[in-house]
Motif scaffolding. Structure first.
Motif, mmCIF file in Angstrom:
data_model
loop_
_atom_site.group_PDB
_atom_site.id
_atom_site.type_symbol
_atom_site.label_atom_id
_atom_site.label_comp_id
_atom_site.label_asym_id
_atom_site.label_seq_id
_atom_site.Cartn_x
_atom_site.Cartn_y
_atom_site.Cartn_z
ATOM 1 N N ASP A 136 0.406 -1.140 -0.149
ATOM 2 C CA ASP A 136 -0.076 0.111 -0.259
ATOM 3 C C ASP A 136 0.798 0.970 -0.056
ATOM 4 N N LEU A 137 1.926 0.972 0.394
ATOM 5 C CA LEU A 137 2.781 2.174 0.601
ATOM 6 C C LEU A 137 3.419 2.697 -0.741
ATOM 7 N N VAL A 138 3.802 1.083 -1.356
ATOM 8 C CA VAL A 138 3.639 1.784 -2.679
ATOM 9 C C VAL A 138 3.660 2.286 -3.430
ATOM 10 N N ARG A 139 2.116 2.143 -3.787
ATOM 11 C CA ARG A 139 0.747 2.589 -4.003
ATOM 12 C C ARG A 139 0.195 4.011 -3.757
ATOM 13 N N SER A 140 1.175 4.237 -2.503
ATOM 14 C CA SER A 140 0.965 5.351 -2.655
ATOM 15 C C SER A 140 2.485 6.777 -2.569
ATOM 16 N N TYR A 146 5.109 9.407 -9.326
ATOM 17 C CA TYR A 146 4.883 8.271 -10.411
ATOM 18 C C TYR A 146 3.905 8.238 -11.273
ATOM 19 N N PRO A 147 3.069 9.302 -10.905
ATOM 20 C CA PRO A 147 1.091 9.174 -10.912
ATOM 21 C C PRO A 147 0.950 8.357 -12.649
ATOM 22 N N GLU A 148 1.971 8.349 -13.398
ATOM 23 C CA GLU A 148 1.602 7.343 -14.669
ATOM 24 C C GLU A 148 1.583 5.710 -14.646
ATOM 25 N N TYR A 149 1.650 5.419 -13.491
ATOM 26 C CA TYR A 149 2.423 3.769 -12.654
ATOM 27 C C TYR A 149 1.428 3.661 -12.358
ATOM 28 N N VAL A 150 0.465 4.223 -11.575
ATOM 29 C CA VAL A 150 -0.551 3.768 -10.552
ATOM 30 C C VAL A 150 -1.233 3.309 -11.057
ATOM 31 N N PHE A 153 -0.262 -0.562 -11.840
ATOM 32 C CA PHE A 153 0.357 -0.562 -10.663
ATOM 33 C C PHE A 153 -1.439 -2.010 -10.099
ATOM 34 N N ASP A 154 -2.467 -1.282 -10.228
ATOM 35 C CA ASP A 154 -3.479 -1.480 -9.646
ATOM 36 C C ASP A 154 -4.081 -2.716 -10.613
ATOM 37 N N ASP A 155 -3.753 -2.984 -12.248
ATOM 38 C CA ASP A 155 -3.501 -4.032 -12.878
ATOM 39 C C ASP A 155 -2.931 -5.531 -12.417
ATOM 40 N N VAL A 156 -1.774 -4.766 -12.161
ATOM 41 C CA VAL A 156 -0.738 -6.174 -11.939
ATOM 42 C C VAL A 156 -1.426 -6.187 -11.046
ATOM 43 N N MET A 157 -1.515 -5.869 -9.868
ATOM 44 C CA MET A 157 -1.742 -6.385 -8.211
ATOM 45 C C MET A 157 -3.438 -6.831 -8.241
ATOM 46 N N GLU A 158 -4.430 -7.383 -9.586
ATOM 47 C CA GLU A 158 -5.232 -7.697 -9.517
ATOM 48 C C GLU A 158 -5.682 -8.942 -10.374
ATOM 49 N N ARG A 159 -3.781 -9.251 -10.682
ATOM 50 C CA ARG A 159 -3.979 -10.429 -11.498
ATOM 51 C C ARG A 159 -4.119 -11.652 -10.383
ATOM 52 N N THR A 160 -4.098 -12.896 -11.511
ATOM 53 C CA THR A 160 -3.088 -14.468 -10.244
ATOM 54 C C THR A 160 -2.010 -14.553 -10.824
ATOM 55 N N ALA A 161 -1.316 -13.906 -11.558
ATOM 56 C CA ALA A 161 0.005 -14.277 -12.579
ATOM 57 C C ALA A 161 1.005 -13.359 -12.848
ATOM 58 N N GLY A 162 2.257 -13.884 -12.734
ATOM 59 C CA GLY A 162 2.972 -12.103 -12.570
ATOM 60 C C GLY A 162 4.455 -12.690 -13.075
ATOM 61 N N HIS A 163 5.477 -12.458 -13.537
ATOM 62 C CA HIS A 163 7.034 -12.490 -13.556
ATOM 63 C C HIS A 163 7.383 -12.265 -12.643
ATOM 64 N N GLY A 207 13.297 -6.502 -1.977
ATOM 65 C CA GLY A 207 13.331 -7.931 -2.695
ATOM 66 C C GLY A 207 11.536 -8.075 -2.814
ATOM 67 N N PHE A 208 10.730 -8.583 -2.382
ATOM 68 C CA PHE A 208 10.074 -8.975 -2.555
ATOM 69 C C PHE A 208 9.204 -8.382 -3.406
ATOM 70 N N LEU A 209 9.250 -6.597 -3.057
ATOM 71 C CA LEU A 209 8.330 -5.669 -3.771
ATOM 72 C C LEU A 209 8.854 -5.958 -5.145
ATOM 73 N N SER A 210 10.274 -6.026 -5.149
ATOM 74 C CA SER A 210 11.189 -5.831 -6.528
ATOM 75 C C SER A 210 10.149 -6.512 -7.633
ATOM 76 N N GLU A 211 10.228 -7.868 -7.244
ATOM 77 C CA GLU A 211 9.571 -8.658 -7.667
ATOM 78 C C GLU A 211 7.910 -8.715 -8.346
ATOM 79 N N ARG A 212 6.914 -7.245 -7.682
ATOM 80 C CA ARG A 212 5.868 -7.363 -8.372
ATOM 81 C C ARG A 212 6.047 -6.098 -8.828
ATOM 82 N N LEU A 213 6.698 -5.397 -8.734
ATOM 83 C CA LEU A 213 6.674 -3.866 -9.422
ATOM 84 C C LEU A 213 7.259 -4.145 -10.803
ATOM 85 N N LEU A 214 8.128 -5.447 -11.099
ATOM 86 C CA LEU A 214 8.829 -5.780 -13.006
ATOM 87 C C LEU A 214 7.680 -5.860 -13.053
#
Length: 255
Positions: A136-140, A146-150, A153-163, A207-214
């Motif tokens: 949640d902090l990362v989103r804020s 970087y508002p253009e990334y929000v 971010f929301d789309d990635v967070m809602e998916r069940t799959a990711g890199h 490290g954990f956050l980086s995985e989801r931010l790629l």
């Protein structure tokens, strides 16, 4: 011929591929006996002292600031991109130079095949396994900086799959762009997270956050990529991992 360097993040001695595109890097300032000629993340401009919190991302930071190559990759001593899906020996599955070059001809970025949690979204899986307040902090931070990334971010967070796995190979200019953005976001998060409250596992938060931010970076910038399978060099206890995954999902005390 492109100069390709794929860093193999290591904190203990382990067998390595013979291909010269792979370069072992000792992370966290460790000294591994018998690997005196390996790269180290505590030389040049570095954040080696943060390895306990950033995991293999200290190797990425070192590469960003110090490594000269046309394409730079990051893998793990137990986890590589696979050039073959099946082989009698796992070592034979590790992607070689020609297979990496062939993939880079298709796109400037190579990512591991997506991991699917099926019954969890990226956000809920993170919330069950770690501290959701950090995501949640990362989103804020993105909203403010970087508002253009929000949206991505929301789309990635809602998916069940990711890199996952913090694994990739990128053209140098793209890696520069990715690291400039990523380490700024992580640095801003680090200033607001009290790591003294976390156990040793969750202190690896960046490290954990980086995985989801790629994926957030990839999608926002419309980065073309190709995927390769992943070969894990050791046995995986799938039943144990599956039971832990289910237990986390139904645990109520999210923080």
């Amino acid at each position: 011929m492109q100069k390709i360097k794929i860093l193999v993040a290591m904190h203990k001695a382990y067998s390595l591929p013979g291909e010269n595109i792979y370069a072992p890097i000792q992370v966290g300032g460790v000294r591994i006996p018998g690997m005196e000629n390996a790269l180290r993340d505590d030389t040049g401009e570095n954040i080696s002292a943060k390895n306990k919190y950033y995991c293999e991302m200290t190797a990425l930071y070192w590469a960003w600031k110090n490594l000269d190559a046309d394409c730079i990759g990051l893998v793990h001593y137990r986890r590589y991109f696979a050039g073959k899906r099946f082989a009698l020996r796992k070592e034979s599955r590790i992607a070689n130079r020609s297979q990496i070059e062939e993939a880079l001809e298709k796109a400037p970025v190579i990512l591991p095949q997506k991991r699917n949690y099926w019954i969890e979204t990226t956000y809920s899986q993170y919330a069950h396994a770690h501290h959701k307040k950090d995501m949640d902090l990362v989103r804020s931070i993105l909203e403010e900086r970087y508002p253009e990334y929000v949206r991505a971010f929301d789309d990635v967070m809602e998916r069940t799959a990711g890199h996952r796995f913090n694994m990739f190979i990128m053209r140098r200019d793209l890696l520069d762009h990715y690291c400039t953005w990523l380490f700024d976001v992580l640095d801003r998060a680090e200033r607001q997270i009290n790591l003294s409250e976390y156990d040793e596992y969750n202190k690896r938060v960046f490290g954990f956050l980086s995985e989801r931010l790629l994926d957030v970076w990839v999608e926002t910038n419309h980065i073309s990529y190709t995927e390769m399978p992943v070969v894990f060099m050791e046995s995986q206890h799938w039943l144990k991992k599956g039971m832990a995954f289910i237990e986390r999902k139904f645990r109520k005390n999210w923080t």
